[in-house]
Design a protein around this motif. Structure first.
Motif, PDB file in Angstrom:
ATOM      1  N   ILE A 251       0.839  -1.245  -0.137  1.00  0.00           N
ATOM      2  CA  ILE A 251      -0.270   0.062  -0.052  1.00  0.00           C
ATOM      3  C   ILE A 251       0.978   1.284  -0.004  1.00  0.00           C
ATOM      4  CG2 ILE A 251      -1.970   1.167   1.038  1.00  0.00           C
ATOM      5  CD1 ILE A 251      -2.239  -1.572   2.646  1.00  0.00           C
TER       6      ILE A 251
ATOM      7  N   ALA B 186      -7.343  -1.145   4.217  1.00  0.00           N
ATOM      8  CA  ALA B 186      -7.095  -1.768   2.848  1.00  0.00           C
ATOM      9  C   ALA B 186      -7.958  -3.174   3.055  1.00  0.00           C
ATOM     10  CB  ALA B 186      -5.871  -2.230   2.702  1.00  0.00           C
TER      11      ALA B 186
ATOM     12  N   ILE C  25      -5.075  -0.728  -2.887  1.00  0.00           N
ATOM     13  CA  ILE C  25      -3.639  -1.386  -2.787  1.00  0.00           C
ATOM     14  C   ILE C  25      -2.843  -1.312  -4.009  1.00  0.00           C
ATOM     15  CG2 ILE C  25      -4.810  -3.076  -1.031  1.00  0.00           C
ATOM     16  CD1 ILE C  25      -4.521  -5.151  -3.228  1.00  0.00           C
TER      17      ILE C  25
END
Length: 248
Positions: free
Chosen positions: A21, A58, A65
């Motif tokens: 990420i 996420a 991501i």
């Protein structure tokens, strides 16, 4: 809230593979791997800025991501939007609680069921939440922004439960709360776990998290550096030195 009969015993409910990420070109999470099996309570500990909250966001679909995969119930959900993840059983109690301060407590709770159409079951689930959180029931008509921090945290947990989660993501539930309130919050979370809900807990209080969870992951600078049972990590000299204030 039982385990999914369609899920093979060997298949994790949640699996992160090489998850990356990034924020504006800065990589916050650097290719981590993590697994949770149905019914487990697992904690993710680490210092501020390690990437713990980013990881939860996420998983919930709040953040995109940059690489890797998120599998839930054996299926890749990288492109699944947040509201569909919620409908599939992934609920997030965010850091800072994230309640709707101008709505009443009851309105906040009902917002947790916004993806559901089963009116009778929603009412039954509300009653279950009231039993679990009697202090919340006493304040149904009160504007949520006027509640204490602990009461707001209970509302946030209750709201998440109204979505009937299979996987509950808890981000710093003890933050800023008095010890007695923290104890009550974790009693509630323990009750949720006993009902078969899988829990991924991010918690700065490493001692509390590792005592509570069956397994744990240690995250440092966007990477997983240690993993093991909660009891084993509690006894690890590196963990005790870094997070429990003891000398190595």
């Amino acid at each position: 809230m039982q385990t999914d009969p369609r899920l093979e015993p060997s298949t994790p409910l949640l699996r992160l593979q090489e998850l990356k990420i990034a924020y504006g070109g800065i990589q916050a999470v650097k290719g981590i791997a993590l697994e949770l099996h149905a019914g487990e309570t697992v904690c993710l500990i680490g210092a501020n800025g390690a990437g713990k909250t980013t990881t939860l966001n996420a998983i919930a679909g709040v953040l995109p991501i940059a690489g890797g995969d998120i599998h839930y119930k054996g299926e890749r959900i990288n492109a699944l939007p947040a509201h569909r993840r919620l409908r599939a059983g992934i609920a997030l109690v965010p850091e800072g609680r994230g309640i709707f301060t101008r709505l009443t407590v009851e309105e906040n709770l009902r917002m947790g069921a916004y993806t559901r159409k089963d009116a009778a079951a929603i009412e039954a689930d509300l009653e279950r939440v009231y039993t679990m959180l009697p202090r919340v029931k006493e304040r149904l008509a009160q504007v949520a922004g006027t509640l204490s921090g602990g009461e707001q945290q209970m509302v946030a947990i209750g709201r998440a439960l109204l979505s009937r989660p299979r996987l509950l993501l808890l981000d710093e539930p003890s933050m800023g709360l008095a010890p007695l309130i923290v104890e009550k919050i974790f009693e509630v979370v323990q009750s949720v776990a006993r009902e078969g809900v899988t829990i991924l807990l991010v918690e700065q209080n490493a001692n509390l998290a590792l005592e509570f969870a069956q397994r744990g992951y240690v995250m440092e600078s966007g990477r997983i550096t240690l993993t093991g049972s909660g009891s084993a990590l509690l006894q690890d000299p590196k963990v005790r030195a870094a997070y429990l204030g003891e000398e190595a």
